[in-house]
Design a protein around this motif. Sequence first.
Motif, short mmCIF file in Angstrom:
data_model
loop_
_atom_site.label_atom_id
_atom_site.label_comp_id
_atom_site.label_asym_id
_atom_site.label_seq_id
_atom_site.Cartn_x
_atom_site.Cartn_y
_atom_site.Cartn_z
N GLY A 63 0.82 -1.20 0.00
CA GLY A 63 0.00 0.00 0.00
C GLY A 63 0.85 1.26 0.00
O GLY A 63 2.09 1.19 0.04
N PRO A 64 0.20 2.42 -0.01
CA PRO A 64 0.92 3.69 -0.07
C PRO A 64 1.49 4.16 1.27
O PRO A 64 2.14 5.18 1.34
CB PRO A 64 -0.16 4.67 -0.54
N GLY A 65 1.23 3.41 2.35
CA GLY A 65 1.70 3.81 3.67
C GLY A 65 0.64 4.65 4.37
O GLY A 65 -0.46 4.85 3.85
N PHE A 66 0.97 5.14 5.55
CA PHE A 66 0.02 5.96 6.32
C PHE A 66 0.79 6.79 7.33
O PHE A 66 1.97 6.56 7.57
CB PHE A 66 -1.03 5.07 7.00
N ASP A 67 0.11 7.74 7.92
CA ASP A 67 0.70 8.62 8.93
C ASP A 67 0.62 7.90 10.28
O ASP A 67 -0.34 8.06 11.02
CB ASP A 67 -0.04 9.95 8.96
N TRP A 68 1.63 7.12 10.58
CA TRP A 68 1.62 6.21 11.73
C TRP A 68 1.90 6.88 13.07
O TRP A 68 1.59 6.33 14.12
CB TRP A 68 2.64 5.10 11.51
N GLN A 69 2.46 8.09 13.07
CA GLN A 69 2.87 8.73 14.32
C GLN A 69 1.73 8.86 15.33
O GLN A 69 1.94 8.70 16.53
CB GLN A 69 3.49 10.11 14.07
N GLY A 70 0.53 9.12 14.88
CA GLY A 70 -0.60 9.32 15.77
C GLY A 70 -1.15 8.05 16.39
O GLY A 70 -2.04 8.11 17.24
N TYR A 71 -0.61 6.91 16.00
CA TYR A 71 -1.11 5.63 16.50
C TYR A 71 -0.17 4.93 17.47
O TYR A 71 -0.48 3.86 17.99
CB TYR A 71 -1.44 4.70 15.32
N LEU A 72 0.99 5.52 17.74
CA LEU A 72 1.96 4.89 18.64
C LEU A 72 1.56 4.98 20.11
O LEU A 72 1.98 4.16 20.92
CB LEU A 72 3.35 5.50 18.44
N GLU A 73 0.79 5.98 20.44
CA GLU A 73 0.32 6.17 21.82
C GLU A 73 -1.18 5.96 21.88
O GLU A 73 -1.88 6.17 20.88
CB GLU A 73 0.65 7.59 22.31
#
Length: 113
Positions: A63-73
């Motif tokens: 896939g194209p990826g995603f903005d993962w930073q908001g899901y680490l916490e």
Amino acid sequence: MLNAVEHGNLGIGYAQKSRLIEEGRLHNEIDELLLLPEYLGRHAELEIERAEGELNFVIRDQGPGFDWQGYLEMSPERAFDTHGRGIAMSRLISFDSLEYRGCGNEVKAVIRL
């Protein structure tokens, strides 16, 4: 691995997944999407490596990826959602480290032995 298929390869977004779960249609939607020509050749990969003192897992999707930073916490906004806590829980409970790479379609998880 589920995220790699659902969100990565099939492009099911957060709001769409919420709606499909509420309607009881997530699994049917996945089955239907997997048959579409644009998704037919996609695959997810899992590499497992035992290194000195640790197990390394690398998961990749197409896939194209995603903005993962908001899901680490853990996020109070998602606390009562039907999904959206798996990455934070994996990072806090299951793995000693969790590192997303590039655009977010690859993650390395480590368990120290």
